[in-house]
Design a protein around this motif. Structure first.
Motif, PDB file in Angstrom:
ATOM      1  N   ASN A   1       1.803 -22.907   8.701  1.00  0.00           N
ATOM      2  CA  ASN A   1       0.975 -22.315   9.340  1.00  0.00           C
ATOM      3  C   ASN A   1      -0.149 -21.320   9.980  1.00  0.00           C
ATOM      4  O   ASN A   1      -0.806 -21.219  10.533  1.00  0.00           O
ATOM      5  CB  ASN A   1       2.579 -21.519  10.558  1.00  0.00           C
ATOM      6  N   ARG A   2       0.051 -20.881   8.634  1.00  0.00           N
ATOM      7  CA  ARG A   2      -0.660 -19.887   8.297  1.00  0.00           C
ATOM      8  C   ARG A   2      -2.219 -20.366   7.679  1.00  0.00           C
ATOM      9  O   ARG A   2      -3.790 -20.044   8.268  1.00  0.00           O
ATOM     10  CB  ARG A   2       0.022 -18.927   7.232  1.00  0.00           C
ATOM     11  N   PHE A   3      -1.879 -21.425   7.237  1.00  0.00           N
ATOM     12  CA  PHE A   3      -3.252 -22.270   6.591  1.00  0.00           C
ATOM     13  C   PHE A   3      -4.319 -22.828   7.894  1.00  0.00           C
ATOM     14  O   PHE A   3      -4.629 -23.466   7.945  1.00  0.00           O
ATOM     15  CB  PHE A   3      -2.558 -23.571   5.924  1.00  0.00           C
ATOM     16  N   LEU A   4      -3.624 -23.179   8.571  1.00  0.00           N
ATOM     17  CA  LEU A   4      -3.643 -23.667  10.331  1.00  0.00           C
ATOM     18  C   LEU A   4      -4.403 -23.338  10.872  1.00  0.00           C
ATOM     19  O   LEU A   4      -5.492 -23.210  12.151  1.00  0.00           O
ATOM     20  CB  LEU A   4      -2.453 -24.539  10.907  1.00  0.00           C
TER      21      LEU A   4
ATOM     22  N   LEU B   1      -0.806 -27.470  -2.783  1.00  0.00           N
ATOM     23  CA  LEU B   1      -0.871 -26.603  -2.946  1.00  0.00           C
ATOM     24  C   LEU B   1      -0.359 -24.886  -2.033  1.00  0.00           C
ATOM     25  O   LEU B   1       0.630 -24.136  -2.341  1.00  0.00           O
ATOM     26  CB  LEU B   1      -1.495 -25.866  -3.353  1.00  0.00           C
ATOM     27  N   THR B   2      -0.741 -25.313  -0.512  1.00  0.00           N
ATOM     28  CA  THR B   2      -0.041 -24.846   0.117  1.00  0.00           C
ATOM     29  C   THR B   2       1.070 -24.449   0.537  1.00  0.00           C
ATOM     30  O   THR B   2       1.564 -22.887   0.545  1.00  0.00           O
ATOM     31  CB  THR B   2      -1.730 -24.944   1.994  1.00  0.00           C
ATOM     32  N   VAL B   3       1.860 -25.834   0.713  1.00  0.00           N
ATOM     33  CA  VAL B   3       2.656 -25.731   0.966  1.00  0.00           C
ATOM     34  C   VAL B   3       3.686 -25.333   0.115  1.00  0.00           C
ATOM     35  O   VAL B   3       4.473 -24.839  -0.179  1.00  0.00           O
ATOM     36  CB  VAL B   3       3.097 -27.059   1.598  1.00  0.00           C
TER      37      VAL B   3
ATOM     38  N   PRO C   1      -7.129 -19.371  12.059  1.00  0.00           N
ATOM     39  CA  PRO C   1      -8.861 -19.498  11.884  1.00  0.00           C
ATOM     40  C   PRO C   1      -9.105 -18.431  10.327  1.00  0.00           C
ATOM     41  O   PRO C   1      -7.646 -17.527  10.263  1.00  0.00           O
ATOM     42  CB  PRO C   1      -9.232 -18.050  12.530  1.00  0.00           C
ATOM     43  N   GLY C   2      -9.422 -18.511   9.639  1.00  0.00           N
ATOM     44  CA  GLY C   2     -10.278 -17.731   8.342  1.00  0.00           C
ATOM     45  C   GLY C   2      -8.864 -18.369   7.182  1.00  0.00           C
ATOM     46  O   GLY C   2      -9.324 -17.607   6.003  1.00  0.00           O
ATOM     47  N   SER C   3      -8.288 -18.822   7.200  1.00  0.00           N
ATOM     48  CA  SER C   3      -7.767 -19.920   5.878  1.00  0.00           C
ATOM     49  C   SER C   3      -8.407 -20.488   5.108  1.00  0.00           C
ATOM     50  O   SER C   3      -9.727 -21.242   5.121  1.00  0.00           O
ATOM     51  CB  SER C   3      -6.605 -20.772   6.167  1.00  0.00           C
ATOM     52  N   LYS C   4      -8.499 -21.034   4.311  1.00  0.00           N
ATOM     53  CA  LYS C   4      -8.719 -22.065   3.499  1.00  0.00           C
ATOM     54  C   LYS C   4      -8.656 -23.497   3.288  1.00  0.00           C
ATOM     55  O   LYS C   4      -9.790 -24.380   2.378  1.00  0.00           O
ATOM     56  CB  LYS C   4      -8.635 -21.691   1.710  1.00  0.00           C
ATOM     57  N   ARG C   5      -8.359 -23.670   4.614  1.00  0.00           N
ATOM     58  CA  ARG C   5      -8.384 -25.610   5.239  1.00  0.00           C
ATOM     59  C   ARG C   5      -9.595 -25.238   5.832  1.00  0.00           C
ATOM     60  O   ARG C   5     -10.177 -24.883   6.557  1.00  0.00           O
ATOM     61  CB  ARG C   5      -7.610 -25.002   6.550  1.00  0.00           C
ATOM     62  N   LYS C   6     -10.348 -25.935   5.215  1.00  0.00           N
ATOM     63  CA  LYS C   6     -11.936 -26.605   5.802  1.00  0.00           C
ATOM     64  C   LYS C   6     -12.250 -27.717   7.113  1.00  0.00           C
ATOM     65  O   LYS C   6     -11.264 -27.818   7.704  1.00  0.00           O
ATOM     66  CB  LYS C   6     -12.843 -27.874   4.676  1.00  0.00           C
ATOM     67  N   PRO C   7     -12.527 -27.226   7.571  1.00  0.00           N
ATOM     68  CA  PRO C   7     -13.334 -28.171   8.842  1.00  0.00           C
ATOM     69  C   PRO C   7     -13.572 -29.068   8.854  1.00  0.00           C
ATOM     70  O   PRO C   7     -14.212 -29.923   8.107  1.00  0.00           O
ATOM     71  CB  PRO C   7     -14.333 -27.082   9.433  1.00  0.00           C
ATOM     72  N   PRO C   8     -13.437 -30.117   9.863  1.00  0.00           N
ATOM     73  CA  PRO C   8     -14.403 -31.356  10.243  1.00  0.00           C
ATOM     74  C   PRO C   8     -15.669 -31.391   9.151  1.00  0.00           C
ATOM     75  O   PRO C   8     -15.791 -31.114   9.537  1.00  0.00           O
ATOM     76  CB  PRO C   8     -13.469 -31.750  11.141  1.00  0.00           C
ATOM     77  N   PRO C   9     -15.027 -32.808   8.251  1.00  0.00           N
ATOM     78  CA  PRO C   9     -16.970 -33.255   7.877  1.00  0.00           C
ATOM     79  C   PRO C   9     -17.703 -33.066   9.123  1.00  0.00           C
ATOM     80  O   PRO C   9     -17.564 -33.283  10.189  1.00  0.00           O
ATOM     81  CB  PRO C   9     -16.778 -34.415   6.683  1.00  0.00           C
ATOM     82  N   ASP C  10     -19.248 -32.487   8.225  1.00  0.00           N
ATOM     83  CA  ASP C  10     -20.050 -33.132   9.123  1.00  0.00           C
ATOM     84  C   ASP C  10     -21.505 -33.674   9.062  1.00  0.00           C
ATOM     85  O   ASP C  10     -21.623 -33.740   7.254  1.00  0.00           O
ATOM     86  CB  ASP C  10     -20.681 -31.547  10.292  1.00  0.00           C
ATOM     87  N   GLU C  11     -22.119 -33.749   9.493  1.00  0.00           N
ATOM     88  CA  GLU C  11     -23.953 -33.613   8.694  1.00  0.00           C
ATOM     89  C   GLU C  11     -24.588 -33.147   7.811  1.00  0.00           C
ATOM     90  O   GLU C  11     -24.505 -33.585   6.418  1.00  0.00           O
ATOM     91  CB  GLU C  11     -25.081 -34.024   9.828  1.00  0.00           C
ATOM     92  N   ASN C  12     -24.462 -31.541   7.851  1.00  0.00           N
ATOM     93  CA  ASN C  12     -24.172 -31.095   6.925  1.00  0.00           C
ATOM     94  C   ASN C  12     -23.689 -31.066   5.918  1.00  0.00           C
ATOM     95  O   ASN C  12     -24.432 -30.969   4.506  1.00  0.00           O
ATOM     96  CB  ASN C  12     -24.120 -29.299   7.312  1.00  0.00           C
ATOM     97  N   TYR C  13     -22.401 -31.271   5.550  1.00  0.00           N
ATOM     98  CA  TYR C  13     -21.542 -31.692   4.723  1.00  0.00           C
ATOM     99  C   TYR C  13     -22.377 -32.999   3.696  1.00  0.00           C
ATOM    100  O   TYR C  13     -22.031 -32.821   2.836  1.00  0.00           O
ATOM    101  CB  TYR C  13     -19.618 -31.495   4.951  1.00  0.00           C
ATOM    102  N   ALA C  14     -22.060 -33.792   4.617  1.00  0.00           N
ATOM    103  CA  ALA C  14     -22.592 -35.101   4.163  1.00  0.00           C
ATOM    104  C   ALA C  14     -24.127 -35.043   3.049  1.00  0.00           C
ATOM    105  O   ALA C  14     -24.271 -35.499   2.191  1.00  0.00           O
ATOM    106  CB  ALA C  14     -23.035 -36.135   4.935  1.00  0.00           C
ATOM    107  N   LYS C  15     -24.810 -34.041   3.531  1.00  0.00           N
ATOM    108  CA  LYS C  15     -26.236 -33.960   2.960  1.00  0.00           C
ATOM    109  C   LYS C  15     -25.814 -32.902   1.749  1.00  0.00           C
ATOM    110  O   LYS C  15     -26.625 -33.348   1.002  1.00  0.00           O
ATOM    111  CB  LYS C  15     -27.350 -32.949   4.373  1.00  0.00           C
ATOM    112  N   ALA C  16     -25.000 -32.034   1.931  1.00  0.00           N
ATOM    113  CA  ALA C  16     -24.887 -31.271   0.863  1.00  0.00           C
ATOM    114  C   ALA C  16     -24.334 -32.458  -0.645  1.00  0.00           C
ATOM    115  O   ALA C  16     -24.519 -32.202  -1.860  1.00  0.00           O
ATOM    116  CB  ALA C  16     -23.930 -30.243   0.949  1.00  0.00           C
ATOM    117  N   VAL C  17     -23.378 -33.513  -0.007  1.00  0.00           N
ATOM    118  CA  VAL C  17     -22.645 -33.937  -1.711  1.00  0.00           C
ATOM    119  C   VAL C  17     -23.841 -35.376  -1.756  1.00  0.00           C
ATOM    120  O   VAL C  17     -23.827 -35.434  -2.501  1.00  0.00           O
ATOM    121  CB  VAL C  17     -21.894 -35.164  -0.658  1.00  0.00           C
ATOM    122  N   MET C  18     -24.950 -35.418  -0.635  1.00  0.00           N
ATOM    123  CA  MET C  18     -26.340 -36.317  -1.148  1.00  0.00           C
ATOM    124  C   MET C  18     -26.521 -35.975  -1.983  1.00  0.00           C
ATOM    125  O   MET C  18     -27.648 -36.081  -3.051  1.00  0.00           O
ATOM    126  CB  MET C  18     -26.777 -37.335   0.160  1.00  0.00           C
TER     127      MET C  18
END
Length: 336
Positions: free
Chosen positions: A277-280, A109-111, A282-299
């Motif tokens: 370039n805009r998507f990359l 969608l960004t592209v 800071p502050g864009s809608k691109r999400k950061p790499p998944p971490d333990e908090n993300y995994a916990k939320a999914v579970m």
């Protein structure tokens, strides 16, 4: 009155430019209908769109040699605020506050320069509401609301968007090549995607790096030795997924593209595209790499329980969870 417009024959469209379909042009500027009807050779319209519709003054009304109409605009601040898509509606994404399978959809969608809203799943109640409202065909996310439809299944969504925004090749042969390249990239990215759910990510990282270097990257290196894009000499879904995938790989394995100069050059060209370039940044809608908090939320949302001390839950329980919640690649590595 509008200035006299002169037909021109144009080369393949530059995706960095802003285009709008004649259908939306009609909706915005009804007075131009009579002008278009005078052009008797016009028979069909392409599916180009832009979230930045920028001028009530038409610079060009271009008639392609095969009778496709494309209209280019600049500088319309009034409609800029509405950020319209081709259907005049905002796209809505339903997913967790993380990358997962939705991230490739965000990239596409960004592209395509399509603005979208996100409704993030933070609680199980929010997920159950989507299920009870009948919005999830298979009780799975991602869910994308677009063009009056509720789309599920990642590949189906990506293919629809690629077709809609002219990033799926010119014919059937192009499309099958794009699909093959794309599915290979999705396989590779899913290996990285599940790492936060794996009890032993270190061992898995070694396997991913080995497969990336020996199985996947050589394919794209060969395809890009010479051509600018993977298929058909123009930007496609496969190109978008490749730049996403290479950036994901570099987050885990610095210097992994050192032996793949064509892929690295391709990545460099792609990140110069203004939308990417805009998507990359800071502050864009691109999400950061998944971490333990993300995994916990999914579970928590899916009420998944994993017993690491027994290596994992049984294959049966994992299979049931996967079939119910569409997360086959999350649990499957834990069942081996």
């Amino acid at each position: 009155m509008f200035p006299r417009l002169h037909p021109q024959v144009v080369q393949p469209l530059d995706f960095n430019r802003r285009y709008i379909t004649a259908e939306l042009l009609f909706a915005l500027l009804p007075s131009l209908q009579s002008l278009l009807h005078e052009c008797r050779k016009v028979r069909r319209y392409p599916s180009f769109t832009s979230s930045s519709i920028t001028s009530i003054f038409i610079q060009q009304l271009i008639f392609h040699c095969d009778c496709i109409v494309v209209c280019r605009f600049t500088d319309l601040s009034v409609l800029e605020k509405k950020k319209l898509t081709i259907m005049g509606e905002r796209v809505v994404l339903h997913y967790f506050n993380g990358r997962g399978k939705m991230e490739s959809i965000r990239w596409l969608l960004t592209v395509a320069e399509v603005e979208f809203d996100e409704k993030l799943l933070d609680t199980r109640e929010e997920y159950l509401k989507l299920v009870n409202d009948g919005k999830l065909m298979f009780q799975q996310v991602p869910l994308v609301e677009i063009d009056g439809m509720r789309l599920v299944q990642t590949k189906a969504i990506l293919n629809y968007l690629a077709e809609k925004f002219n990033m799926h090749g010119k014919d059937l042969k192009d499309r099958v090549m794009i699909n093959m390249y794309s599915e290979g990239l999705m396989d590779l990215m899913e290996m990285i995607m599940v790492l936060p759910f794996n009890p032993d990510p270190t061992a898995k990282l070694e396997e991913i790096e080995k497969k990336a270097k020996e199985r996947y990257l050589p394919v794209y290196e060969k395809a890009l030795t010479g051509p600018v894009y993977l298929v058909g000499g123009k930007l496609s879904l496969a190109d978008v997924l490749l730049v996403e995938c290479t950036l994901m790989l570099e987050e885990k394995f610095a210097g992994i593209l050192k032996e793949f100069s064509a892929v690295k050059s391709f990545q460099g060209r792609m990140i110069q595209i203004s939308a990417i370039n805009r998507f990359l940044q800071p502050g864009s809608k691109r999400k950061p790499p998944p971490d333990e908090n993300y995994a916990k939320a999914v579970m928590e949302v899916f009420q998944i329980q994993i017993t690491i001390s027994v290596k994992s839950v049984t294959f049966l329980l994992c299979s049931l969870s996967c079939s119910m919640f569409g997360i086959s690649y999350i649990c499957r590595p834990m069942c081996r």
